[in-house]
Design an enzyme around this catalytic site. Structure first.
Site, PDB file in Angstrom:
ATOM      1  N   CYS A  59     -15.585  82.403  13.218  1.00  0.00           N
ATOM      2  CA  CYS A  59     -14.993  83.738  13.044  1.00  0.00           C
ATOM      3  C   CYS A  59     -15.923  84.814  13.610  1.00  0.00           C
ATOM      4  CB  CYS A  59     -14.718  83.989  11.571  1.00  0.00           C
ATOM      5  SG  CYS A  59     -13.883  85.555  11.268  1.00  0.00           S
ATOM      6  N   CYS A  63     -18.980  88.835   7.569  1.00  0.00           N
ATOM      7  CA  CYS A  63     -18.943  88.875   6.102  1.00  0.00           C
ATOM      8  C   CYS A  63     -20.114  88.067   5.541  1.00  0.00           C
ATOM      9  CB  CYS A  63     -17.609  88.341   5.600  1.00  0.00           C
ATOM     10  SG  CYS A  63     -16.207  89.099   6.459  1.00  0.00           S
ATOM     11  N   CYS A  66     -19.801  84.479   3.918  1.00  0.00           N
ATOM     12  CA  CYS A  66     -18.826  83.508   4.437  1.00  0.00           C
ATOM     13  C   CYS A  66     -19.444  82.397   5.287  1.00  0.00           C
ATOM     14  CB  CYS A  66     -17.745  84.233   5.233  1.00  0.00           C
ATOM     15  SG  CYS A  66     -16.388  83.125   5.676  1.00  0.00           S
ATOM     16  N   CYS A 103      -1.362  78.069   0.030  1.00  0.00           N
ATOM     17  CA  CYS A 103      -2.014  79.204   0.691  1.00  0.00           C
ATOM     18  C   CYS A 103      -2.802  78.722   1.902  1.00  0.00           C
ATOM     19  CB  CYS A 103      -2.935  79.890  -0.317  1.00  0.00           C
ATOM     20  SG  CYS A 103      -3.814  81.276   0.401  1.00  0.00           S
ATOM     21  N   CYS A 134       1.875  81.392   1.073  1.00  0.00           N
ATOM     22  CA  CYS A 134       0.877  82.461   1.156  1.00  0.00           C
ATOM     23  C   CYS A 134       0.035  82.189   2.396  1.00  0.00           C
ATOM     24  CB  CYS A 134      -0.003  82.437  -0.090  1.00  0.00           C
ATOM     25  SG  CYS A 134      -1.349  83.653  -0.040  1.00  0.00           S
ATOM     26  N   CYS A 194      -1.493  89.643  -2.488  1.00  0.00           N
ATOM     27  CA  CYS A 194      -2.527  88.921  -3.226  1.00  0.00           C
ATOM     28  C   CYS A 194      -3.839  89.568  -2.793  1.00  0.00           C
ATOM     29  CB  CYS A 194      -2.497  87.439  -2.844  1.00  0.00           C
ATOM     30  SG  CYS A 194      -3.888  86.508  -3.517  1.00  0.00           S
ATOM     31  N   ARG A 269      -6.242  85.495 -10.943  1.00  0.00           N
ATOM     32  CA  ARG A 269      -6.595  84.110 -10.584  1.00  0.00           C
ATOM     33  C   ARG A 269      -8.099  83.868 -10.695  1.00  0.00           C
ATOM     34  NH1 ARG A 269      -4.573  83.405  -5.464  1.00  0.00           N
ATOM     35  NH2 ARG A 269      -2.574  83.244  -6.503  1.00  0.00           N
TER      36      ARG A 269
END
Ligand code: SAM
Ligand code: DTB
Ligand code: SF4
Length: 331
Positions: A59, A63, A66, A103, A134, A194, A269
């Protein structure tokens, strides 16, 4: 059309009010959270969502937590996007194991047009299995949310991750405002939202309260609110004591309780980090009002409790795993 899942007179939360909830004696906080939970949901029901990484690693974003950022040396191999058939097989297995929502996550800043076509096929086919769908694909451009909606998408996951005041400490390649823009596109397309965040990244309690306040002040509030405890991945900037440090598990329980009180009709969640919490920690999270979990042996790239361990815990706690029906309530 009036959205009956939302309060009639919407409360706007001030930071001081959310901080005051965090500061309550734990017993008072849990009592309040449990009371709110019981007024809106069956207190013994938990909704199960299973995750699959449909495009892993490489990616462009930075972040700090991550495993999938190309900028961190985490040893994770970059993979190409899964085939639609592989995704459908995984969704069928998740459904047969008891999950009601599937998801699909991609390690993208945002989807390219060609990739979005493939995701649309995945959504269509997973939906045809009778599951809720999702996806979490990063930032959306105008028109992309509408395409996903047309394909049958029920939920889009896009986390605020942390309070706006701390955002730049964690991520510099996109902004908190970018996240808000995508959330608005998702809402405008008629897709359920979400949206949650991560705690345990070295942030202060004020920042945790700020995150919950910002989530609770989204209008309408998100239907699902994943609260993640940072999974410390070696090679990421936020890994390791002295940088992020370890968070007291009771602070995680408090965050769940405050999310429950401030977002009474949302599914809160209990997300990443369950392996760290153990059975007692998780039981406290359910008492604090969590009524959804990620279910399955893996999250996206890291571990999650085994299905058999979850089944044993649900049985011990007397939790039902049917889809949770929210109750409409005047407050
Ligand atoms: N690339 C998309 C995005 O960032 O929106 C979707 C995938 S991203 C992995 C989805 C979410 O996973 C992040 O927003 C973050 O909240 C959560 N996450 C990622 N790594 C994590 C970690 N190490 N610990 C806890 N949560 C994590
Ligand atoms: C969310 O809030 N948590 C999930 C899901 N949304 C996409 C992801 C957790 C990822 C944990 C680290 C990993 O497995 O890579
Ligand atoms: Fe990329 Fe999402 Fe990971 Fe950020 S959280 S590096 S955008 S996959």
């Amino acid at each position: 059309m009036t959205d009956l899942s939302q309060p009639i007179a919407r409360k706007i939360w001030a930071l001081a009010e959310v901080e005051a909830l965090f500061a309550l004696p734990l017993n008072d906080l849990l009592f309040q959270a449990q009371s709110v939970h019981r007024a809106h949901f069956d207190p013994n029901a938990v909704q199960l969502s299973t995750l699959l990484s449909i495009k892993t690693g490489g990616c462009s974003e930075d972040c700090g937590y991550c495993s999938q950022s190309a900028r961190h040396d985490t040893g994770l191999e970059r993979e190409k996007m899964l085939d639609v058939a592989e995704v459908v097989d995984a969704a069928r297995a998740a459904r047969d194991a008891g999950a009601t929502r599937f998801c699909m996550g991609a390690a993208w800043r945002g989807p390219k047009e060609k990739d979005l076509e493939t995701v649309e096929s995945m959504v269509r086919e997973v939906k045809a299995l009778g599951m809720e769908t999702c996806v979490t694909l990063g930032m959306l451009k105008p028109g992309q949310a509408e395409r996903l909606k047309d394909a049958g998408l029920d939920y889009y996951n896009h986390n605020l991750d942390t309070a706006s005041e701390f955002y730049g400490e964690v991520i510099t390649t996109h902004t908190h405002d970018d996240r808000m823009n995508t959330l608005a596109r998702v809402r405008d397309a008629g897709i359920h939202v979400c949206c949650g965040g991560i705690i345990g990244m070295g942030e202060s309690r004020r920042v945790r309260a700020g995150l919950v306040m910002e989530l609770a002040n989204l209008n309408p509030q998100p239907e699902s609110v994943p609260i993640n405890l940072l999974v410390q991945v070696p090679g990421t900037p936020l890994c390791g004591a002295g940088k992020a440090g370890d968070l007291d598990p009771l602070e995680f329980v408090r965050t769940i309780a405050v999310a429950r009180i401030t977002m009474p009709a949302s599914h809160v969640r209990l997300s990443a980090g369950r392996q760290e919490l153990g059975e007692m920690g998780q039981a406290l999270c359910y008492l604090a009002g969590a009524n959804s979990v990620f279910y399955g042996d893996k999250l996206l790239t890291t571990g999650n409790p085994d299905v058999s361990a979850d089944e044993a815990l649900f049985a011990k706690l007397g939790l039902k795993t049917a889809p949770v029906q929210g109750r409409r309530c005047a407050h």
